[in-house]
Structures are given as structure tokens and as C-alpha cells.
Design a protein around this motif. Structure first.
Motif, mmCIF file in Angstrom:
data_model
loop_
_atom_site.group_PDB
_atom_site.id
_atom_site.type_symbol
_atom_site.label_atom_id
_atom_site.label_comp_id
_atom_site.label_asym_id
_atom_site.label_seq_id
_atom_site.Cartn_x
_atom_site.Cartn_y
_atom_site.Cartn_z
ATOM 1 N N ALA B 178 0.884 -1.646 -0.108
ATOM 2 C CA ALA B 178 0.148 0.337 0.240
ATOM 3 C C ALA B 178 1.261 1.611 0.176
ATOM 4 N N THR B 179 2.415 1.252 0.447
ATOM 5 C CA THR B 179 3.503 2.485 -0.027
ATOM 6 C C THR B 179 3.971 2.426 -0.813
ATOM 7 N N LEU B 180 3.724 1.513 -1.577
ATOM 8 C CA LEU B 180 4.442 1.291 -2.730
ATOM 9 C C LEU B 180 3.924 2.235 -4.319
ATOM 10 N N PRO B 181 4.482 3.050 -4.944
ATOM 11 C CA PRO B 181 4.773 3.792 -6.373
ATOM 12 C C PRO B 181 3.221 2.814 -6.925
ATOM 13 N N VAL B 182 2.154 3.810 -7.565
ATOM 14 C CA VAL B 182 1.819 2.790 -8.557
ATOM 15 C C VAL B 182 2.571 2.825 -10.168
ATOM 16 N N PRO B 183 2.188 1.071 -10.038
ATOM 17 C CA PRO B 183 3.208 1.549 -11.433
ATOM 18 C C PRO B 183 2.839 2.223 -12.181
ATOM 19 N N GLU B 184 3.567 2.525 -13.498
ATOM 20 C CA GLU B 184 3.119 3.355 -14.405
ATOM 21 C C GLU B 184 2.044 2.503 -15.635
ATOM 22 N N GLU B 185 2.524 1.140 -15.508
ATOM 23 C CA GLU B 185 2.116 0.113 -16.504
ATOM 24 C C GLU B 185 1.404 -0.745 -16.040
ATOM 25 N N VAL B 186 1.072 -1.618 -16.116
ATOM 26 C CA VAL B 186 0.641 -3.479 -15.405
ATOM 27 C C VAL B 186 0.316 -4.145 -16.832
ATOM 28 N N GLU B 187 0.221 -5.147 -16.445
ATOM 29 C CA GLU B 187 0.360 -6.219 -17.436
ATOM 30 C C GLU B 187 -1.339 -6.313 -17.023
ATOM 31 N N LEU B 188 -2.107 -6.985 -17.888
ATOM 32 C CA LEU B 188 -3.380 -7.640 -17.621
ATOM 33 C C LEU B 188 -3.150 -9.405 -18.307
ATOM 34 N N LYS B 189 -4.391 -9.643 -17.774
ATOM 35 C CA LYS B 189 -4.350 -11.302 -18.076
ATOM 36 C C LYS B 189 -4.271 -11.846 -19.462
ATOM 37 N N ASP B 190 -4.395 -12.529 -19.670
ATOM 38 C CA ASP B 190 -5.072 -13.533 -20.829
ATOM 39 C C ASP B 190 -6.043 -13.965 -20.919
ATOM 40 N N LYS B 191 -6.514 -13.271 -22.121
ATOM 41 C CA LYS B 191 -8.170 -13.849 -21.495
ATOM 42 C C LYS B 191 -8.237 -15.909 -21.324
ATOM 43 N N LYS B 192 -7.490 -15.660 -21.648
ATOM 44 C CA LYS B 192 -7.424 -17.427 -22.076
ATOM 45 C C LYS B 192 -7.740 -17.819 -20.508
ATOM 46 N N ASP B 193 -6.737 -17.256 -19.921
ATOM 47 C CA ASP B 193 -6.061 -17.726 -18.501
ATOM 48 C C ASP B 193 -7.703 -17.187 -16.967
ATOM 49 N N PHE B 194 -8.500 -16.868 -17.239
ATOM 50 C CA PHE B 194 -9.697 -16.117 -16.785
ATOM 51 C C PHE B 194 -10.172 -17.515 -16.180
ATOM 52 N N LYS B 195 -10.553 -16.987 -14.625
ATOM 53 C CA LYS B 195 -10.321 -18.461 -14.502
ATOM 54 C C LYS B 195 -12.253 -17.891 -12.962
ATOM 55 N N ILE B 196 -11.653 -16.707 -13.292
ATOM 56 C CA ILE B 196 -13.634 -16.534 -12.474
ATOM 57 C C ILE B 196 -14.314 -15.282 -13.274
ATOM 58 N N ILE B 197 -13.858 -14.642 -14.005
ATOM 59 C CA ILE B 197 -14.583 -14.336 -15.635
ATOM 60 C C ILE B 197 -14.701 -15.257 -15.840
ATOM 61 N N GLY B 198 -16.160 -15.445 -16.564
ATOM 62 C CA GLY B 198 -16.830 -16.906 -17.592
ATOM 63 C C GLY B 198 -17.565 -17.828 -16.672
ATOM 64 N N THR B 199 -17.067 -17.706 -14.886
ATOM 65 C CA THR B 199 -18.003 -18.933 -14.031
ATOM 66 C C THR B 199 -19.125 -18.342 -13.079
ATOM 67 N N SER B 200 -20.113 -18.873 -12.842
ATOM 68 C CA SER B 200 -21.002 -18.257 -12.245
ATOM 69 C C SER B 200 -21.250 -18.091 -10.794
#
Ligand code: FES
Ligand code: FES
Lengths: 151, 754
Positions: B178-200
Motif C-alpha cells: 500500500a505504500t509503494l508507488p503505483v506502477p505506470e504500466e501493468v500487464e493484464l491477464k490473457d483472456k484464456k487464463d480467466f478463472k473467475i470471469i466466465g464462471t457463475s
């Protein structure tokens, strides 16, 4: 104003109100039981459904003076933690959308199953006809009632 | 893998700040109740929370709270938006609890429920917020373990350094992260790796709903709070003349009775400031029933209101003068005027080729006119709002889809700066577009200010149904020109309404026809209107899709085949360049519904209708099956095919789709609000017929096209096409085309007005 002794969810309560006050507003404004909802005030929508001596009734249209000597169950009195079979079936089918009508739907369903543990589709239609769901969750409500009937 | 910038827009709302003891965001924690939920007990409340950004805080014990930014009105964003956060944060959904964010746009960006845009527009910001928090946890682990960050992986709730065998829960590193600087860029997951999105996932509020916990504005209570009701003019075109409050005031439990102005004179209206009644009477007392009784004793006189103009901004700003005409309007008069306008030339909204010449040389012209009445939203929870306004601040709690807009209005009306106005977002007992218009927040605030106490304003059902902001009434005339071989030469639509045209001129079938003409017209009125689940689309789809059904029959084509032919043309050789739909995705849902409904295999006694529409960036096709029991249609089954891109929470998405279908069938069968001399002719559910369980389909199947396109709208797109699926099926059942909603009335009347 007059004093009325009520039996709500197995508890004796006394309230001092105008005898014409509908049970709905006694529950909501006097007893802080707000699970029972106001939707129309004229016994047309079922949002205010409670169980009175085993029957599903519209609490918006019954004065508190008629409640003395009866046993009333509201949504809050159905179970401690939401584990009444009808509530569990509601969770299993993830019935609610906005949720506003659902307490009334559940109370109608509970009263139906208490008097008719194996209702047909027509029995369900008839028993639930007084409960409007503006969000249109009827198909799930019916499925949940069938699931609850099986348990 | 996608790399995104964390500065998403002008607001860099991912700034982190350590947050001790839960403070700040829990300013409105009455909703959680005094008692923690069973889930919270099971997970254990942490001693300290660490805020990684506005959306995410993590306790030292690993508990995770996610904030839902958008107002919840039953579309289930309170579950699906946090699911997106949880996916990128990489936590176990079981260990998450969700809270509703207050209105705080500096932290949350867009907080608006409407236009089916929550998931579409929240998709990237929420993924980024989740991924940013995860990246900060990874950085904290790297710093602590003195290993490179790119060697650290996560599994739900844990940080892992494979090489050294180090592993730590998120909670252990949250305070440092919580004290670290916010990174300028981040990496998003590959959609094929979704574990929560797409499950009820179950609705996060389901337990509270089924146990009757206080969740809605109408359930709100606070020490010293009074109950307020309003009395508005009985008719559109009328205003308050005078009133005698003596009898009402003398009723038991009544504190005050007074009239008040909703807006100050000369106020420049915001886009969602639609107001029917500029002056109302407030009745304030101790309990709801007492106030209801006193309201009946009010003696008010109303008078005809003169014409008035207001300044109002459009959706994107730019104020213009809007005239509110005088007069007491009736449905009869509306019909006559709409008929007259239908015959006159309209404003040309789109013109391809030479439609006039095509009609001239046609050997056959099919012309049909469709009508639909005003509709009331009838949210199950009537209009209500809590307000506590003091000299220097205002606190509101209410059902509101568009809090940002109304915060400006409140600021102007109360003379308080926006940062002194706190709007807390209540779970709404339905919205359907109507709760985008926040007049009720202003009314409650003005009443509270006047009585100097916290108040909860509640409309009666009658007040709610008759105050306005309705779905407009519309008319559309469709014409098709056919040659001697039944080839379609041209299509012409002219459609209008009071007070707006329903046409979206660049939508299908525009783009599929060489000769196409769309004209619109509008008639002004003092009856207020507003968004109603898929505004405009909900009518024009019904007219267009009924007409295409009749046209296909005229041309001797199967109705699905006919639409697919048109879409093929739009894909291969589109006419015009502004077509706003993708013909391939549109065809995709028709093909899917054809397959899933076993189209073409007719069952005895079952009559089918098909319909499709594109709106809110999504594609829907529906097949409805009904049978007749005497004169009564019984809807047996509805099959829907939907392309809304990635579906975040499939079962909840299906629920929403089922609801839209039931809503549409109900309005197609029964929905209608007529007027006489400015007075709405229905004011409660004894006269306004709503769909009930016996009229709902016995079964509904919603099928989603599987693709990995970013999500688009869902709450609205299933609604518009169902109207024509109903009328097309009723035609198959009765041999009668229906042109006037509500269809049950037309069916029972035996008279067809064309
Ligand atoms: S509020 Fe009682 S039936 Fe509607
Ligand atoms: S769930 Fe919204 S009214 Fe039934």
C-alpha cells in the motif's frame, strides 16, 4: 391510539397505534421489521405478504386491530440464517434481481408449500398470482419452489 | 498479454493510500448491519485494512474487500464488477467480500448505471485496478525477499517465488504494498487464463435479500428521522394554485405541511433533471401511515399552467431552450395528431439510393403502421429518498442511476459546494431508466432543509405512477416496394412520437438496401418522458421486426432466411458507410437461435415468432413459442441467442436476460398508460396490468455466443426484440397481424386499426 398485543415471529410485542394502521406499517415503522415491503397499498402486488395463521396475506390491507390473537410470520422470522428450505432454494437458483419483491414472493411460496407440499404448475401459478415481480424473475421463482418442494 | 497504462483518464484514481482501521470508505456502514455477515465471521475481520486503491483493500489476515463503483438496481453489477477486479487481482472469490462504493467520482471515475454500459465501460478500468494492486503486491514481495519481481508469480491470494520456495499471503505484504508507488504500466491477464470471469457466481446480496435485511432506501432509518410524502398536481399541464393545510396539520403525528419549489426560477437544467411538477406540497410527520392519512386531508387547488420554457443541457452539455407547452392532453388527441404527422413529410434522417423512384416503379407496395402507448416504469420500490440537509452540508441516500448529474443540481438548489454534498448509493428496487432522473433527491433535500431534520421521503404508488417520466408513445409507418418478382426494391420508414422519434437511422436494415429512406418527426408535449429499458429501440424494434416478418411472408421467404439474406448483403456490399452494426455478429445470433430453437421443426398447436435486434453494442435474436387456450395465449418457451462479447457472470447474465424477456412480454401484452385531460388514467396495479407468473413463459433459455470480444451491453438488448416475437407468434396462432400495443387489448377488441 390503542394498544395491541401481537405475536410476531413467535415473540409477543405490544404497540400503541391507530387501530386502522395496516400491519405492514406497524411492522416497518414500529417494530423495525423492514423486510416486508410496500409496493401498492391495495393488496395488488404482494410485496407486503406475511403469513398469518398459516395463510399468506397482504399486510398492507389488514388493520392491526385484526391481528390480535393471530400468529404472524414475516421474512425475518422464517429462519435465523436464511436456511429455510425455500430460502435455500432461492439461493440455489439465484432468483433475485433488484430483490424488492422477493420477501413477499418467498412468504407466498412458504405458505403454499405448507398447505400443499407437492404443488403442480397450476397450483404454483395460482398461489403466486398475487405477487408481482417487476424484474421478471418468475421462471426462477417457479423453479425454486419446485426445488424447495423436493427437499 | 496486454500492457496497459494505469492512468486511465483525466482522473488518476488508482492512487493508493494506507488506510487504517477501515475508516474513510466505511462512512456508511449501516448497510452491513451491526452484525457481520456469516461470511465475514467465517473469514474473520482483520485488525487493519490496507487500501491498494479505491477499489481494493486487503486486511493483514488476507481478507479482501472489493468496492462496486456503480449503482445497483438489480442488474447485478455489485457481483460482476468486483468479479473483474478479483480476476486480475488473482484472489479466491470465496475470500472476497463486496461493498457498495459511495458516490465519489474522484476515486471511482464513471459511476453511472444506464445504457447497459457498466460492464462495457468498467471492463478496462476494473481490470487495470485489479492488475495494479496485484503488481504492487508483487513489488512488495520482491522488495521483501530481495528477488526480481518478474520471478514472482501469484496463485489466488498468494505470492510465490518458485526458485527460493518462498510463499506469502497477500495479507502479509499488503501493508508494504500500500505504500509503494503505483506502477505506470501493468500487464493484464490473457483472456484464456480467466478463472473467475466466465464462471457463475451467486449474487453477493442474495442472503440479505432472502432474509429481509434492510437494503433499500425505503428501509433506511436514523435517529430523529421524519417521514415525508408529497402531493403533486393531479394532471400534466396543471400547477398548484393554493392549498389549505389546516386539517392535514391537525392530524396525529404531523409536524409540518408546506409547499416547495423543486428548482429555483431561472435554473438551467442538467440533462437528467426532467421535472414534471415544479411545485409540490410536502407533508411531514412521524410515521408513514400517519403521513398517508394526513395527505388525504389536504385541500389543494390546482390551476392550468401557462406555457413555460426552460434552459436544459443536452446529453453532452450545450444548453438549449426547451418549451413546455400548456394544455391538458388526452390519448385521443395524441392519436389524431400522430396520425396527422404520419401523413406529412418528416425530417430526413437517412437516404440511400433513390427510394422515391423505386416506389414509383414498384409493382406492389406493402405499407403498415404500428402504434404503442406511453408506459409507466413502475419500479417495485416507489420513488423514495433519504436526506439530511443542514446549513453547511447535505447527506443523501437514495436510488439514483446518475449521481454525478444530480450532484450538480443539488449544489445549485441548496447553494452548497459539491464537496459538501454526500450522495450514498442505495440498492434500488428497480430503475429501468427512470431512476436516472434524480428529481427525488432534490425534493427530499429541499424538504429536509425546510424542516431542519433528517427525512425519508416516500411516494405512494399512486404518486409514483402518475408523476411522469414515462416511455413515450410512438408511431411508425413502414413501406416496402416490391417488383413483379417479389424482389425488394426499397424500404421507407417514417416514425415519430411524443416527444421524440424512435428511429436509429444507421441500424439494420439500413446498409442492406440500395434504396432506403428514414424520416422522423416529433410532437411536443408537457407529459414528461425518460429512458425506459432500451429507449426508442424498445418500440422501433417491435415495428421493424413485425414488418420484416410480414414482408418475408409477402416475398415467400422464411423470416430467418430473409434477414440473413439482408445481412449477407450488408456484409458483402454494404450500402452507405455509417452503418453502426456488424452484420456478421448480427447473422451469428440468428443462426444460433435457429439452431437452438430447432427452427423449422413445428410442433402441433405451437405457434412461433422470431425477432432480432441490435442495440447497446449487443446482438440478440429470439424465438417465442405460444399456444392458444381459447382466446388466451400461453407462452410456452422463449429461446434467445445473445452476442454481448465475454460474459462475466453467465447465470446472472441469463437471469437478466430472462427478466428482460418477461418484462417485454408483459408490456407487449398489457402495458399502457392512457391520459384524459392531462390525468393519467391508471394509478395503481388494480388498473395498470403487470405481467404475473401465469402469463410468464413456462421456460426461457438464453444462449450466449462464445467469443473473446470485450463485453458489451446486456441489461437492455434482450428487451426490444421480444415484442415482435410476441406479435409474430400471435399472427401464426390467430391469422391476425397486430399493429397496436398492448396486443391483448387489440386481440380482444377484434378491431384492427392500421
Ligand atoms: S403493498 Fe400490499 S399488496 Fe402491494
Ligand atoms: S426482483 Fe425486482 S421486483 Fe422482483
Amino acid at each position: 391510539m390503542a394498544t395491541f398485543n401481537l405475536n410476531i415471529n413467535g415473540k409477543s410485542q405490544s404497540v400503541d397505534v391507530d387501530p386502522n394502521t395496516p400491519i405492514l406499517w406497524v411492522l416497518r415503522d414500529q417494530l423495525d421489521l423492514v423486510g416486508t415491503k410496500y409496493g401498492c397499498g391495495i393488496a395488488q402486488c404482494g410485496s407486503c405478504t406475511v403469513i398469518m395463521d398459516g395463510n399468506a396475506v397482504r399486510s398492507c390491507s389488514i388493520p392491526v386491530s385484526a391481528a390480535e390473537g393471530t400468529k404472524i410470520t414475516t421474512i425475518e422470522g422464517l429462519s435465523e440464517n436464511g436456511d429455510h428450505p425455500v430460502q435455500k432454494a432461492w439461493m440455489e437458483h439465484d432468483v433475485p434481481q433488484c430483490g424488492y419483491c422477493q420477501a413477499g414472493q418467498i412468504m407466498s411460496a412458504v405458505a403454499l408449500l405448507e398447505s400443499n407440499p407437492n404443488p403442480s404448475d397450476t397450483d404454483i401459478d395460482n398461489a403466486m398470482n398475487g405477487n408481482i415481480c417487476r424484474c421478471g424473475t418468475y421462471v426462477r421463482i417457479k423453479k425454486a419452489i419446485k426445488t424447495a418442494a423436493k427437499s | 498479454m496486454t500492457i496497459v497504462k494505469t492512468k486511465l483518464n483525466r482522473r488518476s484514481f488508482l492512487k493508493a493510500s494506507a488506510l487504517a482501521g477501515g475508516g474513510l470508505m466505511l462512512s456508511f456502514s449501516w448497510l452491513a448491519g451491526c452484525k457481520p455477515s456469516p461470511k465475514e465471521v467465517a473469514l474473520g475481520l482483520p485488525d487493519e485494512w490496507f487500501e491498494l486503491n479505491a477499489f481494493i483493500k486487503i486486511g493483514e489476515n488476507g481478507a479482501v474487500t472489493l468496492y462496486n463503483p456503480n449503482p445497483e438496481f438489480g442488474q447485478n453489477v455489485k457481483t460482476s464488477m468486483p468479479m473483474i477486479l478479483a480476476e486480475e487481482l488473482d484472489v479466491d472469490w470465496k475470500n472476497v467480500w463486496v461493498e457498495q462504493a459511495d458516490f465519489y467520482p474522484e476515486r471511482y471515475g464513471r459511476q453511472f448505471t444506464g445504457g447497459s454500459q457498466s460492464i462495457r465501460q468498467g471492463w478496462q478500468p476494473l481490470r487495470t485496478a485489479g492488475a495494479t494492486a496485484r503488481a504492487m503486491l508483487v513489488a512488495a514481495a520482491a522488495q521483501t525477499w530481495k528477488v526480481p519481481g518478474n520471478e514472482i508469480t501469484t496463485e489466488p491470494g498468494f505470492l510465490i517465488h518458485q526458485a527460493s520456495g518462498k510463499k506469502a499471503g497477500y495479507g502479509e505484504l499488503a501493508s508494504l504494498a500500500a505504500t509503494l508507488p503505483v506502477p505506470e504500466e501493468v500487464e493484464l491477464k490473457d483472456k484464456k487464463d480467466f478463472k473467475i470471469i466466465g464462471t457463475s457466481k451467486k449474487n453477493v446480496e442474495v442472503n440479505k435479500i432472502i432474509t429481509g435485511k434492510p437494503l433499500f432506501t425505503i428501509d433506511y432509518n436514523k435517529e430523529g428521522m421524519l417521514v415525508a410524502m408529497i402531493e403533486h398536481a393531479p394532471a400534466f399541464g396543471m400547477r398548484l394554485k393554493s392549498f389549505d393545510a389546516a386539517e392535514a396539520k391537525a392530524m396525529p403525528g404531523i409536524k409540518e405541511v408546506f409547499s416547495f419549489k423543486v428548482h429555483l426560477d431561472e435554473y438551467e437544467h442538467n440533462f437528467f433533471d426532467t421535472t414534471t411538477h415544479y411545485e409540490m406540497i410536502a407533508i411531514v410527520g412521524n410515521t408513514t401511515w400517519e403521513v398517508m392519512q394526513a395527505k388525504k386531508k389536504l385541500k389543494a387547488e390546482w390551476e392550468i399552467a401557462p406555457e413555460k420554457s426552460i434552459m436544459q443541457s443536452g446529453f453532452g452539455g450545450n444548453a438549449s431552450k426547451v418549451k413546455i407547452p400548456a394544455g391538458l392532453e388526452s390519448t385521443e388527441g395524441h392519436r389524431a395528431r400522430m396520425e396527422e404527422f404520419s401523413k406529412k413529410p418528416g425530417n430526413i434522417l437517412r437516404r440511400d439510393g433513390d427510394p422515391e423512384a423505386a416506389f414509383k416503379k414498384a409493382s406492389k407496395i406493402l405499407e403498415r403502421t404500428y402504434n404503442a402507448p406511453y408506459l409507466a416504469h413502475n419500479c417495485m420500490e416507489p420513488v423514495t429518498c433519504y436526506a439530511h440537509v443542514t446549513a453547511d452540508r447535505a447527506e443523501l441516500y437514495g436510488p439514483i442511476q446518475a449521481p454525478e448529474v444530480i450532484s450538480n443540481t443539488l449544489s445549485a438548489r441548496l447553494g452548497l459546494p459539491k464537496d459538501k454534498i454526500q450522495i450514498n448509493l442505495a440498492r434500488m428496487g428497480g430503475g429501468f431508466g427512470q431512476r436516472a432522473y434524480g428529481h427525488h433527491l432534490v425534493e427530499a433535500a429541499v424538504i429536509s432543509k425546510q424542516v431542519g431534520a433528517p427525512i425519508k421521503m416516500v411516494y405512494t404508488r399512486e404518486d409514483d405512477m402518475t408523476y411522469g417520466i414515462y416511455r413515450p408513445t410512438y408511431t411508425a409507418t413502414y413501406r416496402a416496394a416490391l417488383d413483379e418478382n417479389n424482389n425488394l426494391l426499397a424500404l421507407h420508414v417514417k416514425a415519430g412520437g411524443i416527444p421524440e422519434t424512435p428511429i436509429a437511422p444507421n441500424r439494420f436494415p439500413a446498409g442492406a438496401l440500395d434504396n432506403y429512406l428514414a424520416e422522423g418527426w416529433e410532437i411536443e408535449s408537457n407529459i414528461t418522458i425518460g429512458a425506459f429499458r432500451a429507449p426508442r429501440s424498445n418500440f422501433i424494434a417491435s415495428a421493424e421486426q413485425s414488418f420484416l416478418d410480414e414482408l418475408a411472408e409477402e416475398m415467400g421467404k422464411d423470416p430467418i432466411e430473409f434477414r440473413l439474406d439482408l445481412l449477407k448483403r450488408a456484409k458483402e456490399n454494404p450500402v452507405g458507410s455509417r452503418n453502426d452494426y456488424d452484420p456478421e455478429r448480427y447473422a451469428g445470433v440468428l443462426e444460433l437461435v435457429r439452431e437452438k430453437s430447432n427452427w423449422g421443426q413445428n410442433q402441433p398447436g405451437i405457434h412461433r415468432g422470431v425477432s432480432a435486434y441490435f442495440c447497446h453494442n449487443s446482438y440478440v435474436a429470439e424465438v417465442l413459442d405460444l399456444r392458444m387456450e381459447g382466446n388466451k395465449p400461453i407462452v410456452e418457451n422463449v429461446v434467445a441467442a445473445v452476442d454481448c462479447g465475454i460474459v462475466v457472470n453467465p447465470d446472472a447474465a441469463a437471469n437478466m436476460g430472462e427478466g428482460a424477456i418477461v418484462d417485454g412480454i408483459g408490456n407487449a401484452f398489457f402495458g399502457e398508460l392512457p391520459f384524459k385531460d392531462g390525468v393519467p388514467q391508471k394509478n395503481n396495479f388494480n388498473t395498470y396490468r403487470m405481467i404475473r407468473m401465469p402469463e410468464a413463459p413456462k421456460n426461457i433459455d438464453v444462449h450466449f455466443v462464445k467469443n473473446d470480444i470485450d463485453p458489451t451491453g446486456l441489461g437492455e438488448p434482450l428487451f426490444p426484440p421480444i415484442f415482435a416475437a410476441v406479435s409474430n407468434a400471435l399472427y401464426q396462432a390467430t391469422g391476425r397481424r397486430l399493429y397496436n400495443q398492448p396486443f391483448m387489448k387489440e386481440l380482444e377488441s377484434g378491431i384492427t386499426r392500421m
